[in-house]
Each structure stands twice: as C-alpha cells, then as structure tokens.
Design an enzyme around this catalytic site. Structure first.
Site, PDB file in Angstrom:
ATOM      1  N   CYS A 192       0.832  -1.210   0.000  1.00 28.33           N
ATOM      2  CA  CYS A 192       0.000   0.000   0.000  1.00 28.33           C
ATOM      3  C   CYS A 192       0.869   1.263   0.000  1.00 28.33           C
ATOM      4  O   CYS A 192       1.537   1.558   0.991  1.00 28.33           O
ATOM      5  CB  CYS A 192      -0.908  -0.069   1.226  1.00 28.33           C
ATOM      6  SG  CYS A 192      -1.628   1.473   1.752  1.00 28.33           S
ATOM      7  N   CYS A 231       0.188   3.862   2.701  1.00 26.53           N
ATOM      8  CA  CYS A 231       0.658   3.341   4.000  1.00 26.53           C
ATOM      9  C   CYS A 231       2.142   3.628   4.174  1.00 26.53           C
ATOM     10  O   CYS A 231       2.585   4.037   5.241  1.00 26.53           O
ATOM     11  CB  CYS A 231       0.450   1.828   4.089  1.00 26.53           C
ATOM     12  SG  CYS A 231      -1.260   1.305   3.998  1.00 26.53           S
TER      13      CYS A 231
END
Length: 122
Positions: free
Chosen positions: A30, A33
């Site tokens: 991600c 993230c």
C-alpha cells in the site's frame, strides 16, 4: 517510544490497558501506508506516553476482519480500552497531532456514559 508490531497474540494485552493506544492498519503493498509510516513514527517519538501499534493486515488478516478494515491505511485510537476513533486514510502530521490532542482531552466517563445511552436507544 517507537512503534509496536501488533499480532493476534499481543493485541488484546496491548489495547485493553489504560491510556492511549493508536493503531495503524497497513500493508506492504500500500503506497499511502508507506508514505504515512514516517509521519506515524515521528509522532511516536513525540509521545512516549502513547502506544503506537502497527497491524500488518496481510500478516494479521484476523485482526483486519475483526475491525472490518476495508481500506488502508486505517488509523484507530483506543483510550482506556475503548475505540474512540477509526478512519481510513493517511493523516498529515498536523491532523495526526490534532487527533492525539483530541483523544488526550476526552473524558472517558462521559464517553462511556454516551456509549451506554446509545446502546439503550436501540
């Protein structure tokens, strides 16, 4: 204090204690993230009294499912064992600091009372 990796093994022990626990639900694939991680890490250095937990949703799918994590990163705040905030999306540093400030100010007696009132209305 740096961040703490949370797993199904230590999750309850860490999140049920008194005080504030922040959680970052994330995964290696991600992009947002990865960009949020250093922001989260810096905040953990500024607030040694708060536990900054990280939950790898790939490795800990059970925890992701338990909290219905649909998109990551998701930031969750727990105070005295009660979830007081949970939102998907990476936060800018100022917003994360603001969230911490809000959670620190929360009167947990009031929160529990509101939760009790809310539960009785259904």
């Amino acid at each position: 204090m740096a961040t703490v990796e949370l797993t199904t093994a230590n999750f309850d022990e860490v999140t049920e204690r008194d005080g504030i626990v922040l959680l970052d639900f994330w995964a290696d694939w991600c992009g947002p993230c990865k960009r949020f991680a250093p922001v989260y890490e810096r905040s953990s250095e500024k607030h040694p009294e708060i536990v900054f937990g990280k939950v790898d949703t790939e490795a800990q799918q059970e925890l992701g499912a338990k909290f219905n994590i649909r998109s990551i990163p998701t930031v969750m705040a727990i105070k005295d064992g009660v979830i007081v905030y949970a939102q998907p999306g990476a936060l800018p540093e100022s917003a994360l600091e603001n969230l911490i400030e809000q959670v620190e100010k929360l009167d947990m007696e009031e929160v529990r009372q509101q939760m009790g009132d809310h539960e009785h209305k259904h």
